[in-house]
Each structure stands twice: as structure tokens, then as C-alpha cells.
Design a protein around this motif. Structure first.
Motif, PDB file in Angstrom:
ATOM      1  N   ARG A  89      -1.349   6.178   2.634  1.00 30.76           N
ATOM      2  CA  ARG A  89      -1.995   4.891   2.936  1.00 30.76           C
ATOM      3  C   ARG A  89      -1.976   4.660   4.442  1.00 30.76           C
ATOM      4  N   SER A 103      -6.519 -12.452   4.846  1.00 32.84           N
ATOM      5  CA  SER A 103      -5.953 -11.107   4.900  1.00 32.84           C
ATOM      6  C   SER A 103      -5.116 -10.875   6.146  1.00 32.84           C
TER       7      SER A 103
ATOM      8  N   ARG B 170      -0.197 -13.014  -1.630  1.00 32.16           N
ATOM      9  CA  ARG B 170      -1.223 -13.326  -0.641  1.00 32.16           C
ATOM     10  C   ARG B 170      -1.882 -12.044  -0.147  1.00 32.16           C
ATOM     11  N   GLU B 171      -3.118 -12.204   0.310  1.00 28.25           N
ATOM     12  CA  GLU B 171      -3.872 -11.001   0.629  1.00 28.25           C
ATOM     13  C   GLU B 171      -3.356 -10.259   1.848  1.00 28.25           C
ATOM     14  N   PHE B 172      -2.737 -11.003   2.774  1.00 30.57           N
ATOM     15  CA  PHE B 172      -2.267 -10.276   3.953  1.00 30.57           C
ATOM     16  C   PHE B 172      -1.164  -9.281   3.581  1.00 30.57           C
ATOM     17  N   GLN B 174      -1.116  -7.629   0.726  1.00 30.20           N
ATOM     18  CA  GLN B 174      -1.888  -6.511   0.171  1.00 30.20           C
ATOM     19  C   GLN B 174      -2.445  -5.640   1.303  1.00 30.20           C
ATOM     20  N   SER B 175      -2.931  -6.296   2.367  1.00 30.76           N
ATOM     21  CA  SER B 175      -3.524  -5.487   3.427  1.00 30.76           C
ATOM     22  C   SER B 175      -2.441  -4.735   4.207  1.00 30.76           C
ATOM     23  N   CYS B 176      -1.218  -5.233   4.193  1.00 23.09           N
ATOM     24  CA  CYS B 176      -0.131  -4.452   4.796  1.00 23.09           C
ATOM     25  C   CYS B 176       0.194  -3.243   3.915  1.00 23.09           C
ATOM     26  N   VAL B 178      -1.850  -1.588   1.909  1.00 20.81           N
ATOM     27  CA  VAL B 178      -2.853  -0.523   1.928  1.00 20.81           C
ATOM     28  C   VAL B 178      -2.894   0.230   3.248  1.00 20.81           C
ATOM     29  N   ILE B 179      -2.310  -0.349   4.322  1.00 20.49           N
ATOM     30  CA  ILE B 179      -2.252   0.471   5.530  1.00 20.49           C
ATOM     31  C   ILE B 179      -0.919   1.206   5.616  1.00 20.49           C
ATOM     32  N   GLY B 180      -0.179   1.224   4.528  1.00 23.15           N
ATOM     33  CA  GLY B 180       0.998   2.070   4.464  1.00 23.15           C
ATOM     34  C   GLY B 180       2.242   1.500   5.101  1.00 23.15           C
ATOM     35  N   MET B 181       2.338   0.185   5.201  1.00 20.38           N
ATOM     36  CA  MET B 181       3.523  -0.409   5.817  1.00 20.38           C
ATOM     37  C   MET B 181       4.713  -0.286   4.869  1.00 20.38           C
ATOM     38  N   SER B 182       5.912  -0.081   5.444  1.00 22.01           N
ATOM     39  CA  SER B 182       7.080   0.091   4.589  1.00 22.01           C
ATOM     40  C   SER B 182       7.510  -1.261   4.019  1.00 22.01           C
ATOM     41  N   GLU B 183       8.226  -1.194   2.899  1.00 22.46           N
ATOM     42  CA  GLU B 183       8.617  -2.427   2.225  1.00 22.46           C
ATOM     43  C   GLU B 183       9.533  -3.286   3.090  1.00 22.46           C
ATOM     44  N   ARG B 185       9.593  -3.552   6.276  1.00 24.97           N
ATOM     45  CA  ARG B 185       8.787  -4.223   7.281  1.00 24.97           C
ATOM     46  C   ARG B 185       7.983  -5.368   6.674  1.00 24.97           C
ATOM     47  N   GLN B 190       6.786  -9.425   7.855  1.00 26.13           N
ATOM     48  CA  GLN B 190       5.525 -10.062   7.483  1.00 26.13           C
ATOM     49  C   GLN B 190       5.746 -11.308   6.628  1.00 26.13           C
ATOM     50  N   ILE B 191       6.543 -11.193   5.566  1.00 23.35           N
ATOM     51  CA  ILE B 191       6.644 -12.323   4.643  1.00 23.35           C
ATOM     52  C   ILE B 191       7.679 -13.346   5.116  1.00 23.35           C
TER      53      ILE B 191
END
Lengths: 332, 280
Positions: A89, A103, B170-172, B174-176, B178-183, B185, B190-191
């Protein structure tokens, strides 16, 4: 040219109260490097679920990928562990979503978010990552990137946010970008800008784009090949030009009929009327026994309601899942 | 930065919040510089016992049953109370945020296990559990901090879990993904910043309740025997409650002021950080 991504017989199911319901069934396609493949269909036709299955980002449970192969340069993504999948990904396959408003993380500057994305994939110092983020913002044509980088998402317009999303998605220099309705939430003028940007970035980065949309206008602008999905199955596959000129499947015809056009029919002297397709996409657990489109199809006949047409090659490398086209192909 | 300015303007609007802030700053000032202004050690016997407040200008708040300076006790006690309150809250936040974030983000079996443990803690009355735990360990500053945080993290964990359950959809996020961000992080960078507001509000209340718990423990004689805290002073004064009520009342007032200040600040923070809830 060999394909970079090959999907074979992908089947995705969701668990429901009465057992598993198949939402995507036996979907196969191939993507060539640097080309754009579009998946079109109405809401609920399984486009997004297909895309999310490729990246394996559906919540499991309730979702499960029941069958199929997703081959990325020969390696089956469905067999990878979660750790290895995470490296795919962003680096091999990245994705952007429909809603640029939600997003982005509301409490982080856009620069901060892009830097995070960059540092996830590459070992860079804070300064290098920031410089890289500015460069990425430049590449997605955000004016005055050096200053904009410290803005919070709420200060940006929808189009600008979608550009930031694209910049984030490109941070890992993916080979394939999945764009799930990338322009649906945007103004028409901004839509055109984003599509032009995607096309330009595609040639700059040489990546393949898997475009998911219900908007045939968008498809015509940037895609080379089109898959038409209906009720979780592919009903037609064709080069974009052929699809517009000579749709094989009645569903595709219906979609095209429901799209406004400016020039078509003008020489014939007739005004093009928008024709809608009556009815709605059936629920995945209430599919009819025959062709899923038969209840809405103006050309349906007895066989359509009893037997399901397979997706078969017709001519010029096209495929269609309709008895009518298969008959003509056989007789021709 | 303008976000801070906005926040300050909203906070300032509420009088009670400003009163709380002033009181809190006063208590903190006393804790920081007070010990240099009063007699060196609150345990020293410096004057005759049972000196009422106002009798001797040198000891404005009087003396206790053994002739120790009450003013000195209150000033030194403010340090103990604030230090224990802050340290216990910090520890409780560390544990609670981690547990809540992991449970809320991963759901499924990690959530089940962690929440059952959290509920186990919550079914036992907080103060009783604290008493039992202190009685098991030797009472000391460190053990009291750990005990108080042990009884207060479950509330944090539940709050953070609830926030994570909604934020992770939240969608942000999801977008993290799909770009392969680690959990790690996604969870912490992010959260977590998105649920700081309720956590900040809760921490001011946590400090207040930690101070109360510490006072309660000290009152029962379960405090650190080497520390003069407000609860210890009330405990000492209890023996002379009928003849010299001021001995218990004065440290009691100090507790009331501090806890009230923290609650007012917490309420003010809540309003300032959630401007949309203002017109409830």
C-alpha cells in the motif's frame, strides 16, 4: 506489453444475517503500466468493493475475499501477510477517495500529513521530507506550495484538498493509483482540472490508474479501457472508443443513453433525449436467477431470465456478458 | 498562532472559567515559591500548641496540636497535592490512552479483553480500592501516585476508546491505511490529536479527584508519613475538632479552593474546546 496488475476471478463476500452475500463475483482484468483502466457502473455495482479488495482494506469481518488472485508483477497480494501488504500500500498501489472534505486529518497541517506519508515509505530527515512535501505540492500544482504547506485542511477548497490527497497518495511513488470517484464531490470546472492533473501526473510518474466512476464523461476524458460492472459482475470490457461508438451490452447502452451529450444526433437532426434505465440495481442477496440486468433490460427474452450469460470475448479483444452479442458473434 | 488566540478568546468569555484559572494560578504560585517564604519545615514545632489564627502575627494561621505552623503546612501541602495530582494524572493518562486507543482502534478480541479488565477496575469503588492498594504497598509518594493512577485510568480508557471507535471510521483514517501507514502512526499521530479536547478536559478533573483521593488517604493515615499534605493536616486536626476546628478547616479550605479551581478550569476548557456545544 505485459500487465503490472492482473486480477483473476476476484470474489468478495460480506457476511449478512443469512450467511455470506457475494458482492463482487468473479471479476478479472489486467492493467498495463502507464495506462488508465476505468470501472464504471451505478451505485451498488461493486466498483468500490473491487478496488478495496485489491488493497485488502475492507474490514474483515464482515467482508472476506472468497476467491481469486490479485497478481502484482506476478506476486499474489491475497497471499501476503498484513505486514507485507502494508508495504504494498502506498508504494505499489495507492488510492484516493471521493470526499476530499473528510479525507484529510482536520487537526494536522497538510504539510504534516504529506511528511508523515513520505516518512512512512522513505528514511528521510525532517528537513528533507519537508522539502519533498513542497516538491510534491508543486507537482500537484498547488500555487505557492512553500506557504500553503503549513495550512490546515479547512482553509483549502475542495479542489485543493483533492490535490493534497493526490500528493499524499503519490508520496510513496506508487506504480498504480486507484482513484475512487476522484471528482464526484467537486465542481465541474474543478473536476476538469483534477482530471487533467491526473493525466499529467500519470505521464510524469508513469503509473497506471484504476479509475472508478459512474461518470462516463470522466471515463471518456482519461481512460483507455473500460470495464462496465453491474450487480458485482463485469458485463462488458472494451477500449473506450469502441465502447462509446458501439456498446455491446444493453446495460452499457442504457448508461450511454442516460448521459447528456452535446453533438451526438445533431446531424441526424434529432435532439438527443436522456433515457433513464428503469428500476434500480438489485440487492446483492436478491439477484434474479438469470442475467442480473434482465428485469431492467428492454431487450431481454426468455433465456435471459433463466440462464446467466457468461463474460465471453466477442471481437476486437472486447468482452461482453449478453446472449445477444454472443449470438451475433457466433453468427458473424 | 491564531488557533491559540481563538481558543483564548473563547476561554476568556466565561467568568467562572477565568476565576478558576486565577485561583489555580494562585495555588500553583504558592506551591512554587511559597516554601521559601514560610518557615523551613512544616514538621518543626515552632510555637505553643493550639494557637488560634490571628493571635500571633508571626503565625497568621495559628498552630496545630503540637505547635506546628499551619501556614507552613498548607504551603508545603500545596506542593504535595499538586505534585501527586499531576503525576497521578499523567500516569493514568498514559495507561488509559494506550488501552483505550488500542481497544478502540483494533476492536475485536483486543477490545474485549481490555474492556473486561477496565470494567473489573470500575466495578470496585475507587476509594476503597485505593485504600486496599496503599495498605498492601508501603505508603510513599511513589506508591500513592501509582495507586491513584491505578484507580483513575479506566475512565480515561473508556473515553478514549469511545472517541477512537468513531474516529477510526473517518475517511482520513482510511486514506492513511491505503497509503500504507503503520498502525502505530495512525493511532498516535493521526487519530489521537483528534481526541485531545476531551482528554484535556478530563485531565483537569482527574487532577482534582487525585488531590481528593490523596487527601482522603492521608486523612486515614495512609499517606506518605514524611510528607505534610492537606489530608494529613486534617487528620491531625481531627483529634481536636471540637475545641480547635480551624486546624481541620483551614487545610480543608485549601482543598476546596484547588479542587474548585480545577473543576472551573475543566468546565471552561470544555466550552472553549467545543464551541459548538456552547448553547446547550
Amino acid at each position: 506489453m505485459s500487465s503490472i496488475l492482473e486480477v483473476r476471478g476476484l470474489t468478495t463476500q460480506f457476511s449478512g444475517p443469512k450467511g455470506y452475500v457475494t458482492v463482487v463475483e468473479n471479476v478479472s482484468f489486467a492493467m498495463k503500466p502507464g495506462a488508465t483502466l476505468a470501472i464504471v457502473g451505478e451505485s451498488g455495482s461493486g466498483k468500490s468493493v473491487t478496488a478495496m479488495s485489491l488493497l485488502r482494506v475492507l474490514p474483515e469481518p464482515p467482508a472476506r475475499i472468497a476467491a481469486g488472485k490479485v497478481l502484482l508483477s506476478g506476486k499474489d497480494l491475497l497471499q501476503l501477510g498484513e505486514q507485507a501488504m502494508r508495504r504494498v500500500r502506498g508504494r505499489d498501489i495507492s488510492m484516493i477517495f471521493q470526499e476530499p472534505m473528510t479525507s484529510l486529518n482536520p487537526v494536522m497541517t497538510i504539510g504534516g500529513q504529506i511528511v508523515e506519508a513520505i516518512r512512512e515509505h522513505r528514511e528521510l530527515s525532517a528537513d528533507e521530507a519537508r522539502a519533498e512535501a513542497v516538491a510534491l505540492l508543486d507537482r500537484v500544482r498547488i500555487p505557492d506550495a512553500g506557504h500553503r504547506i503549513d495550512d490546515y485542511p479547512h482553509r483549502l477548497s475542495g479542489g485543493m484538498r483533492q490535490r493534497v490527497m493526490i500528493a499524499m497518495a503519490l508520496a510513496g511513488r506508487p506504480k498504480i493509483l486507484i482513484a475512487d470517484e476522484p471528482t464526484t464531490a467537486l465542481d465541474v470546472t474543478v473536476q476538469a482540472q483534477i482530471l487533467a492533473l491526473l493525466a499529467r501526473l500519470q505521464s510524469e510518474f508513469g503509473m497506471g490508474i484504476l479509475l472508478i466512476t459512474h461518470n462516463l464523461g470522466v471515463v471518456a476524458q482519461i481512460a483507455q479501457r473500460v470495464l462496465v460492472m453491474y450487480a458485482g459482475r463485469i458485463v462488458e470490457e472494451a477500449p473506450v472508443r469502441d465502447l462509446f461508438q458501439d456498446p455491446l451490452h444493453p446495460y452499457t447502452e442504457g448508461l450511454l443513453g442516460a448521459t447528456p451529450r452535446m453533438y451526438q444526433d445533431a446531424e441526424a437532426g434529432a435532439r438527443h433525449r436522456l433515457i433513464d434505465i428503469a428500476g434500480i440495481v438489485p440487492q446483492p442477496d436478491q439477484l434474479p436467477p438469470g442475467c442480473a440486468f434482465a428485469p431492467r433490460c428492454p431487450k431481454a427474452f426468455a433465456r435471459c431470465r433463466e440462464e446467466r450469460p457468461a463474460l465471453l470475448p466477442t471481437r476486437d479483444g472486447r468482452q461482453s456478458a449478453c446472449f445477444l452479442t454472443q449470438n451475433t458473434a457466433a453468427s458473424a | 498562532m491564531s488557533a491559540w488566540r481563538d481558543f483564548w478568546l473563547r476561554y476568556r468569555r466565561k467568568t467562572s472559567a477565568m476565576i478558576g484559572l486565577v485561583l489555580l494560578l494562585f495555588v500553583m504560585l504558592v506551591a512554587i515559591i511559597g516554601p521559601w517564604l514560610v518557615s523551613a519545615d512544616p514538621w518543626d514545632i515552632v510555637v505553643r500548641p493550639f494557637l488560634w489564627p490571628g493571635e500571633d502575627p508571626e503565625f497568621p494561621l495559628g498552630s496545630d496540636v503540637l505547635g506546628r505552623d499551619i501556614l507552613s503546612g498548607i504551603v508545603h501541602g500545596s506542593r504535595v497535592s499538586l505534585l501527586i495530582g499531576l503525576a497521578a494524572t499523567a500516569t493514568a493518562l498514559g495507561v488509559g490512552v494506550t488501552v483505550g486507543a488500542v481497544a478502540g482502534y483494533f476492536r475485536g478480541w483486543p477490545d474485549d479483553i481490555l474492556m473486561r479488565i477496565t470494567e473489573l477496575f470500575q466495578t470496585i469503588p475507587t476509594f476503597l480500592l485505593a485504600v486496599v492498594l496503599v495498605a498492601i504497598f508501603k505508603p510513599s509518594m511513589l506508591s500513592i501516585i501509582l495507586v491513584i493512577s491505578a484507580v483513575s485510568w479506566p475512565a480515561v480508557a473508556r473515553l478514549v476508546r469511545a472517541e477512537f471507535l468513531s474516529l477510526r471510521e473517518r475517511e482520513f483514517v482510511q486514506s492513511c491505511v491505503v497509503i500504507g501507514m503503520s498502525e502505530t502512526r495512525i493511532i498516535f499521530q493521526q487519530i489521537l490529536p483528534n481526541c485531545l479536547a476531551p482528554i484535556i478536559v478530563m485531565s483537569s478533573i482527574l487532577v482534582a479527584s487525585a488531590i481528593l483521593t490523596e487527601s482522603g488517604l492521608s486523612f486515614l493515615g495512609l499517606g506518605d508519613p514524611n510528607l505534610m499534605s492537606w489530608g494529613t493536616m486534617i487528620g491531625i486536626g481531627r483529634e481536636a475538632m471540637r475545641t480547635a476546628w480551624y486546624m481541620s478547616a483551614l487545610p480543608g479550605i485549601a482543598i476546596i479552593i484547588t479542587v474548585l479551581a480545577l473543576n472551573l478550569v475543566g468546565e471552561g476548557l470544555n466550552d472553549a474546546l467545543n464551541p459548538r456545544l456552547k448553547n446547550r
